[in-house]
Design an enzyme around this catalytic site. Structure first.
Site, PDB file in Angstrom:
ATOM      1  N   LYS A  95       0.864  -1.184   0.000  1.00 16.43           N
ATOM      2  CA  LYS A  95       0.000   0.000   0.000  1.00 16.43           C
ATOM      3  C   LYS A  95       0.897   1.229   0.000  1.00 16.43           C
ATOM      4  CE  LYS A  95      -4.107  -1.924   2.217  1.00 16.43           C
ATOM      5  NZ  LYS A  95      -5.138  -1.772   3.288  1.00 16.43           N
ATOM      6  N   LEU A 114      -0.795 -14.437   3.487  1.00 15.05           N
ATOM      7  CA  LEU A 114      -1.156 -15.658   4.194  1.00 15.05           C
ATOM      8  C   LEU A 114      -0.990 -16.838   3.235  1.00 15.05           C
ATOM      9  CD1 LEU A 114      -4.342 -14.285   5.992  1.00 15.05           C
ATOM     10  CD2 LEU A 114      -2.095 -14.710   7.020  1.00 15.05           C
ATOM     11  N   ASP A 148     -13.899   0.805   9.788  1.00  9.34           N
ATOM     12  CA  ASP A 148     -14.071   0.061   8.542  1.00  9.34           C
ATOM     13  C   ASP A 148     -13.862  -1.439   8.781  1.00  9.34           C
ATOM     14  OD1 ASP A 148     -14.411  -0.410   5.836  1.00  9.34           O
ATOM     15  OD2 ASP A 148     -12.297  -0.100   5.373  1.00  9.34           O
ATOM     16  N   GLU A 179     -12.071 -12.983   8.635  1.00  8.24           N
ATOM     17  CA  GLU A 179     -11.800 -14.300   8.061  1.00  8.24           C
ATOM     18  C   GLU A 179     -11.243 -15.244   9.116  1.00  8.24           C
ATOM     19  OE1 GLU A 179      -9.364 -14.082   4.563  1.00  8.24           O
ATOM     20  OE2 GLU A 179     -10.498 -12.416   3.698  1.00  8.24           O
TER      21      GLU A 179
END
Length: 550
Positions: free
Chosen positions: A253, A359, A425, A430
């Site tokens: 990012k 991951l 946000d 998961e």
């Protein structure tokens, strides 16, 4: 001119001169502390132990356990106090406020050797004891607010009082991904740091400090050459998938603006810019809290000309340009902010960014995506169900998988983490399918955190104050941060290890301490409400704190 008129003028002049001399004399005495200045408000310095900042309409306080160093004698306002601790940014900020005139609110531990009163002259104040600073036009006043150590909550945690419930039957089995895939890691001596991280993910956490893997992985993401770049599909903002020479992968990012840029006041939480430094800080905060559920993230400085542009392909390649200022920019393709007016630009070609370790691939360790039960509406006007239903938690408690095991307590941990960093946000989370439902929640995607250091979004704590349960180990950590070494200090030390340090401005770090205090107040309110409304058949106050062994 007649003599009577001359006498009148002379007397008038004499009176004017006398008045001016009196005014000068009064100002001189005030400036030297010989006279107390008249207050321009209704503020009265507090001497009452336990007085809260809210009683004065000034908001909640930053917690602090170190008493201020005082030089006894004198009146409040005689000398302008200043913050001790060296030539740091936080001290510059506090001192600038004080020298410009402010009301300084100081907290001190009730066990301090010297108990401050309004007659003490405070000259040195440690930053952690600054409850808040209120700007005043002409002077500095000092209010003493004694630190609330939350002894009532500490007593509930004691083995004697045992104001908590021990959850029997919790699944404490803790196999790794390698165990379930039947991979003998002892026989594989050439594993990369990326492979070690993925194979040693456990059922109860992404990693443990004893694994001694994470620091090596962070170094690899900083030092290894990038061999391939691909823009990530989907998402609202630009993200790049970086492939390293060791076949490891990370999500990049880029830096969009500086550390000082806060969430724009007219932006909703779902249209806010993502911040690369927020991803870095969130990983460190998750690790400092002992959750170890956020993928490792590290900062890295890239050269756009030599490390990104030569590897760019397709649509990404066509978005590179040189700005009027001579900086190399690109914007890629995405839902929001991927156009020339919102381009990512280097200085002139150097660009900061965050690298989050991937991951395991879904072919090896598939993940299940869950809708967060306290998800916001992501709409400008419409509210979510939990915002309108006071009994919403009762519905969640009766719904699998929240009706058993660790899942609901993990939701509370996630809410506390999000509140501490101001992250609104959180729409999904998961878990790894191979571990079943009794496994941890993966803490992902924190780019919109750390956006408003001066605002505490209490609604993020809705799971906590609606369900009124908290994991015992989490409450113990919060009390240690409140009464011992502050969370801001521990996180600052952790962040110093990142190549892009400083990661957070001091205002964000100080906000952590203030928010720890608010979380503890929320737990206390749960206890008080439970006591007031306790009737036969309802959960007791000892069912607020749950010891599930994690």
């Amino acid at each position: 001119m007649k003599w009577k008129e001359r006498v009148g003028l002379a007397l008038s002049g004499a009176l004017i001169c006398l008045t001016l001399l009196l005014i000068v004399d009064v100002h001189y005495r005030i400036s030297n502390g010989q006279l107390a200045p008249v207050s321009d408000g209704d503020f009265q310095p507090s001497e009452t132990v336990g007085t809260s900042a809210q009683q004065h309409g000034t908001g909640t306080g930053v917690v602090g356990s170190t008493p201020p160093v005082v030089d006894g004698g004198g009146e409040v306002g005689q000398n302008v106090p200043h913050v001790m601790g060296g030539d740091t940014a936080e001290n510059h900020y506090a001192n600038s406020k004080l020298t410009n005139g402010a009301r300084l609110v100081v907290q001190q531990h009730p066990d301090s050797a010297h108990v401050l009163t309004k007659h003490d002259k405070v000259q040195y104040v440690h930053p952690s004891n600054l409850t808040h600073i209120i700007e005043k036009p002409e002077k500095t006043e000092i209010e003493i607010v004694h630190l609330d150590t939350f002894d009532d909550l500490k007593e509930m945690l004691s083995p004697i009082a045992k104001g908590y419930v021990i959850l029997d039957g919790a699944d404490r089995d803790n196999p790794t991904v390698a165990d379930l895939l039947q991979i003998d890691t002892a026989q594989k001596t050439n594993l990369t740091n990326f492979e070690k991280f993925q194979l040693f993910i456990r059922k109860q956490a992404l990693f443990t400090e004893s694994d001694d893997i994470i620091d090596g992985l962070l170094r690899s993401m900083v030092t290894e050459d990038i061999i391939h770049i691909e823009q990530k599909d989907g998402g609202t903002q630009l993200k790049l998938i970086m492939d390293f020479e060791s076949n490891g992968q990370a999500m990049f990012k880029p830096m969009r603006f500086g550390r000082e840029q806060e969430t724009l006041p007219n932006h909703f939480y779902f249209t806010d810019f993502e911040r690369h430094n927020a991803e870095i800080a969130a990983f460190h905060l998750d690790r400092v809290l002992g959750f170890n559920r956020a993928p490792p993230v590290v900062g890295r400085l890239l050269n756009i000309s030599s490390e990104i542009y030569p590897l760019a392909e397709g649509q990404l390649l066509h978005t590179f340009f040189v700005s009027p200022a001579g900086n190399i920019c690109f914007h890629g393709k995405c839902s929001y902010y991927c156009d020339t007016s919102h381009a990512i630009c280097g200085k002139p070609d150097m660009l900061e960014g965050s690298f989050a370790a991937f991951l395991p691939p879904k072919e090896a360790a598939a993940r299940k995506v869950w809708r967060h039960p306290w998800r916001r509406s992501y709409h400008k006007r419409r509210k979510a169900q939990w915002e309108a239903d006071a009994d919403y938690c009762d519905l969640i408690r009766s719904t699998p998988p929240y009706d058993r095991g660790r899942r609901l307590l993990d939701i509370m941990d996630m809410a506390i983490l999000d509140f501490l960093m101001g992250n609104m946000d959180r729409h999904h989370y998961e878990t790894f399918k191979m571990f079943g439902n009794d496994t941890f929640l993966i803490h992902l995607d924190h780019g919109r955190a750390f956006g408003r250091p001066n605002h505490d979004e209490i609604s993020i704590l809705a799971p906590l104050y609606q369900c009124c349960i908290i994991r015992k180990s989490t409450l113990e950590k919060l009390l240690r941060f409140h009464n011992g070494q502050h969370l801001s200090e521990i996180l600052r030390k952790s962040l110093k290890r990142d190549p892009l340090d400083p990661i957070l401005l001091d205002s964000h770090l100080f906000a952590l301490d203030r928010r720890v205090h608010l979380v503890l107040k929320t737990i206390r309110q749960c206890v008080q409400q439970r006591k007031e409304s306790l009737v036969s058949g309802e959960p007791g106050i000892d069912e607020i704190i749950i010891d599930d062994g994690f």
